[in-house]
Design a protein around this motif. Structure first.
Motif, PDB file in Angstrom:
ATOM      1  N   GLY A  87      98.413 -54.154 -46.160  1.00  0.00           N
ATOM      2  CA  GLY A  87      98.556 -54.225 -44.713  1.00  0.00           C
ATOM      3  C   GLY A  87      98.268 -55.580 -44.117  1.00  0.00           C
ATOM      4  N   VAL A  88      97.951 -56.564 -44.942  1.00  0.00           N
ATOM      5  CA  VAL A  88      97.536 -57.878 -44.453  1.00  0.00           C
ATOM      6  C   VAL A  88      98.555 -58.499 -43.509  1.00  0.00           C
ATOM      7  CG1 VAL A  88      97.102 -60.262 -45.168  1.00  0.00           C
ATOM      8  CG2 VAL A  88      95.973 -58.397 -46.338  1.00  0.00           C
ATOM      9  N   PHE A  89      99.819 -58.289 -43.760  1.00  0.00           N
ATOM     10  CA  PHE A  89     100.846 -58.940 -42.957  1.00  0.00           C
ATOM     11  C   PHE A  89     101.381 -58.040 -41.853  1.00  0.00           C
ATOM     12  CE2 PHE A  89     100.859 -60.938 -47.165  1.00  0.00           C
ATOM     13  CZ  PHE A  89     100.456 -62.203 -46.785  1.00  0.00           C
ATOM     14  N   ALA A  90     100.851 -56.843 -41.739  1.00  0.00           N
ATOM     15  CA  ALA A  90     101.260 -55.928 -40.679  1.00  0.00           C
ATOM     16  C   ALA A  90     100.457 -56.234 -39.423  1.00  0.00           C
ATOM     17  CB  ALA A  90     101.037 -54.487 -41.110  1.00  0.00           C
ATOM     18  N   SER A  91     101.129 -56.259 -38.297  1.00  0.00           N
ATOM     19  CA  SER A  91     100.419 -56.572 -37.049  1.00  0.00           C
ATOM     20  C   SER A  91      99.471 -55.449 -36.639  1.00  0.00           C
ATOM     21  CB  SER A  91     101.429 -56.838 -35.938  1.00  0.00           C
ATOM     22  OG  SER A  91     102.186 -55.665 -35.679  1.00  0.00           O
ATOM     23  N   ASP A  92      99.683 -54.265 -37.179  1.00  0.00           N
ATOM     24  CA  ASP A  92      98.835 -53.121 -36.851  1.00  0.00           C
ATOM     25  C   ASP A  92      97.948 -52.738 -38.032  1.00  0.00           C
ATOM     26  OD1 ASP A  92     100.887 -52.221 -38.456  1.00  0.00           O
ATOM     27  OD2 ASP A  92     101.320 -50.448 -37.243  1.00  0.00           O
ATOM     28  N   GLU A  93      97.528 -53.731 -38.790  1.00  0.00           N
ATOM     29  CA  GLU A  93      96.745 -53.500 -40.006  1.00  0.00           C
ATOM     30  C   GLU A  93      95.505 -52.654 -39.751  1.00  0.00           C
ATOM     31  OE1 GLU A  93      94.124 -55.960 -43.317  1.00  0.00           O
ATOM     32  OE2 GLU A  93      94.932 -57.018 -41.589  1.00  0.00           O
ATOM     33  N   ILE A  94      94.790 -52.884 -38.666  1.00  0.00           N
ATOM     34  CA  ILE A  94      93.537 -52.175 -38.422  1.00  0.00           C
ATOM     35  C   ILE A  94      93.766 -50.678 -38.264  1.00  0.00           C
ATOM     36  CG2 ILE A  94      93.513 -52.526 -35.911  1.00  0.00           C
ATOM     37  CD1 ILE A  94      90.450 -52.600 -38.253  1.00  0.00           C
ATOM     38  N   VAL A  95      94.835 -50.312 -37.588  1.00  0.00           N
ATOM     39  CA  VAL A  95      95.134 -48.886 -37.392  1.00  0.00           C
ATOM     40  C   VAL A  95      95.580 -48.273 -38.715  1.00  0.00           C
ATOM     41  CG1 VAL A  95      96.575 -47.220 -36.168  1.00  0.00           C
ATOM     42  CG2 VAL A  95      95.667 -49.219 -34.947  1.00  0.00           C
ATOM     43  N   LYS A  96      96.452 -48.964 -39.429  1.00  0.00           N
ATOM     44  CA  LYS A  96      96.912 -48.435 -40.718  1.00  0.00           C
ATOM     45  C   LYS A  96      95.763 -48.320 -41.716  1.00  0.00           C
ATOM     46  CE  LYS A  96     101.721 -49.531 -40.276  1.00  0.00           C
ATOM     47  NZ  LYS A  96     102.816 -50.436 -40.506  1.00  0.00           N
ATOM     48  N   ALA A  97      94.887 -49.301 -41.725  1.00  0.00           N
ATOM     49  CA  ALA A  97      93.737 -49.245 -42.632  1.00  0.00           C
ATOM     50  C   ALA A  97      92.813 -48.088 -42.244  1.00  0.00           C
ATOM     51  CB  ALA A  97      92.978 -50.568 -42.612  1.00  0.00           C
ATOM     52  N   ARG A 148      86.353 -41.916 -34.522  1.00  0.00           N
ATOM     53  CA  ARG A 148      86.625 -43.267 -34.036  1.00  0.00           C
ATOM     54  C   ARG A 148      88.082 -43.688 -34.090  1.00  0.00           C
ATOM     55  NH1 ARG A 148      81.815 -42.254 -35.037  1.00  0.00           N
ATOM     56  NH2 ARG A 148      80.101 -43.264 -33.971  1.00  0.00           N
ATOM     57  N   LEU A 149      88.907 -42.965 -34.790  1.00  0.00           N
ATOM     58  CA  LEU A 149      90.315 -43.352 -34.906  1.00  0.00           C
ATOM     59  C   LEU A 149      91.003 -43.482 -33.539  1.00  0.00           C
ATOM     60  CD1 LEU A 149      92.564 -44.185 -36.795  1.00  0.00           C
ATOM     61  CD2 LEU A 149      93.101 -41.771 -37.124  1.00  0.00           C
ATOM     62  N   PRO A 150      90.806 -42.550 -32.601  1.00  0.00           N
ATOM     63  CA  PRO A 150      91.433 -42.740 -31.285  1.00  0.00           C
ATOM     64  C   PRO A 150      90.972 -44.021 -30.582  1.00  0.00           C
ATOM     65  CG  PRO A 150      90.738 -40.461 -31.547  1.00  0.00           C
ATOM     66  CD  PRO A 150      90.147 -41.242 -32.709  1.00  0.00           C
ATOM     67  N   GLN A 151      89.673 -44.336 -30.690  1.00  0.00           N
ATOM     68  CA  GLN A 151      89.154 -45.537 -30.041  1.00  0.00           C
ATOM     69  C   GLN A 151      89.667 -46.807 -30.714  1.00  0.00           C
ATOM     70  OE1 GLN A 151      87.539 -45.818 -27.102  1.00  0.00           O
ATOM     71  NE2 GLN A 151      88.021 -47.966 -27.397  1.00  0.00           N
ATOM     72  N   VAL A 152      89.739 -46.809 -32.037  1.00  0.00           N
ATOM     73  CA  VAL A 152      90.284 -47.971 -32.752  1.00  0.00           C
ATOM     74  C   VAL A 152      91.719 -48.208 -32.306  1.00  0.00           C
ATOM     75  CG1 VAL A 152      91.034 -48.818 -35.025  1.00  0.00           C
ATOM     76  CG2 VAL A 152      88.769 -47.803 -34.755  1.00  0.00           C
ATOM     77  N   THR A 153      92.484 -47.137 -32.210  1.00  0.00           N
ATOM     78  CA  THR A 153      93.884 -47.244 -31.786  1.00  0.00           C
ATOM     79  C   THR A 153      93.971 -47.768 -30.358  1.00  0.00           C
ATOM     80  OG1 THR A 153      94.446 -45.426 -33.263  1.00  0.00           O
ATOM     81  CG2 THR A 153      96.047 -45.973 -31.542  1.00  0.00           C
ATOM     82  N   PHE A 156      93.017 -51.454 -30.291  1.00  0.00           N
ATOM     83  CA  PHE A 156      94.117 -52.233 -30.851  1.00  0.00           C
ATOM     84  C   PHE A 156      95.228 -52.409 -29.815  1.00  0.00           C
ATOM     85  CE2 PHE A 156      98.414 -51.824 -32.552  1.00  0.00           C
ATOM     86  CZ  PHE A 156      98.529 -53.032 -33.228  1.00  0.00           C
ATOM     87  N   LEU A 157      95.643 -51.311 -29.192  1.00  0.00           N
ATOM     88  CA  LEU A 157      96.741 -51.369 -28.219  1.00  0.00           C
ATOM     89  C   LEU A 157      96.367 -52.214 -26.995  1.00  0.00           C
ATOM     90  CD1 LEU A 157      97.980 -47.687 -28.461  1.00  0.00           C
ATOM     91  CD2 LEU A 157      99.155 -49.744 -29.322  1.00  0.00           C
ATOM     92  N   ALA A 158      95.129 -52.082 -26.517  1.00  0.00           N
ATOM     93  CA  ALA A 158      94.680 -52.870 -25.365  1.00  0.00           C
ATOM     94  C   ALA A 158      94.639 -54.356 -25.708  1.00  0.00           C
ATOM     95  CB  ALA A 158      93.301 -52.389 -24.906  1.00  0.00           C
ATOM     96  N   ARG A 159      94.124 -54.688 -26.883  1.00  0.00           N
ATOM     97  CA  ARG A 159      94.063 -56.095 -27.298  1.00  0.00           C
ATOM     98  C   ARG A 159      95.475 -56.658 -27.456  1.00  0.00           C
ATOM     99  NH1 ARG A 159      89.265 -58.089 -28.673  1.00  0.00           N
ATOM    100  NH2 ARG A 159      90.158 -59.695 -30.001  1.00  0.00           N
ATOM    101  N   ARG A 160      96.342 -55.871 -28.016  1.00  0.00           N
ATOM    102  CA  ARG A 160      97.733 -56.326 -28.224  1.00  0.00           C
ATOM    103  C   ARG A 160      98.425 -56.547 -26.885  1.00  0.00           C
ATOM    104  NH1 ARG A 160     101.659 -54.227 -32.831  1.00  0.00           N
ATOM    105  NH2 ARG A 160     103.316 -55.709 -32.457  1.00  0.00           N
ATOM    106  N   GLU A 161      98.263 -55.603 -25.959  1.00  0.00           N
ATOM    107  CA  GLU A 161      98.891 -55.716 -24.646  1.00  0.00           C
ATOM    108  C   GLU A 161      98.364 -56.919 -23.880  1.00  0.00           C
ATOM    109  OE1 GLU A 161      99.920 -52.932 -20.777  1.00  0.00           O
ATOM    110  OE2 GLU A 161      98.397 -52.261 -22.194  1.00  0.00           O
ATOM    111  N   ALA A 162      97.066 -57.218 -24.045  1.00  0.00           N
ATOM    112  CA  ALA A 162      96.457 -58.354 -23.352  1.00  0.00           C
ATOM    113  C   ALA A 162      96.754 -59.685 -24.032  1.00  0.00           C
ATOM    114  CB  ALA A 162      94.946 -58.144 -23.267  1.00  0.00           C
ATOM    115  N   GLY A 163      97.412 -59.627 -25.177  1.00  0.00           N
ATOM    116  CA  GLY A 163      97.723 -60.862 -25.904  1.00  0.00           C
ATOM    117  C   GLY A 163      96.543 -61.408 -26.676  1.00  0.00           C
TER     118      GLY A 163
END
Length: 170
Positions: A87-97, A148-153, A156-163
């Protein structure tokens, strides 16, 4: 015919490889999850738990007059390395992991339950008791990840949306 003790020995060797895989996988993940401090702390903690579980499995094998399989352990470590790198090169690695870790915990839970039943059938109640400790730890970790999976997701989405940086350093 194969005696239940022989099957138990084989499964314990598999379990040692499984725990080696878990350690390898988590050690690779902690290098990349600094933006998720709760996960980072728990991953570091679970590395130590997994090492203790591998030691318990080794203890069970010694009680049965044998030892781990270096081939199985080596393969487990390679698999852990491969999974953590997938998952290293996936932009959503944290969620997939996080999803993979949750699924892996359930894989471990199922294995410990099977080994406890095998130990009981093989007339090895002390081994069943030792393995129960590891099962309890895996159930705790799976529950922690599930909560914690919902919070991690969401993080992740909030950080991604905020750039913001969604993953840690590589």
């Amino acid at each position: 015919m194969t005696h239940p003790k022989d099957v138990l020995i084989d499964w314990l060797r598999d379990a040692h490889a499984m725990e080696s895989q878990a350690v390898e996988m988590l050690e690779r993940q902690v290098d990349r999850i600094e933006n998720y401090p709760d996960l980072l702390v728990k991953a570091r903690e679970h590395i130590e738990v997994s090492k203790r579980q591998a030691d318990r499995v080794r203890q069970c094998l010694k009680m049965l007059g044998t030892d781990t399989s270096s081939i199985k352990t080596g393969i487990g470590m390679l698999m852990g390395n491969a999974q953590s790198l997938s998952g290293v090169f996936a932009s959503d690695e944290i969620v997939k992991a996080s999803v993979f870790n949750y699924a892996f915990e359930h894989f471990e839970i199922a294995n410990y339950r099977a080994m406890i039943a095998a130990a009981t059938t093989a007339g090895q109640p002390e081994i069943a008791r030792i393995l129960q400790q590891s099962l309890d730890e895996e159930v705790e970790m799976a529950g922690w990840l599930e909560q914690r999976l919902p919070q991690v997701t969401a993080t992740f989405l909030a950080r991604r949306e905020a750039g913001a940086t969604v993953e840690a350093k590589r």
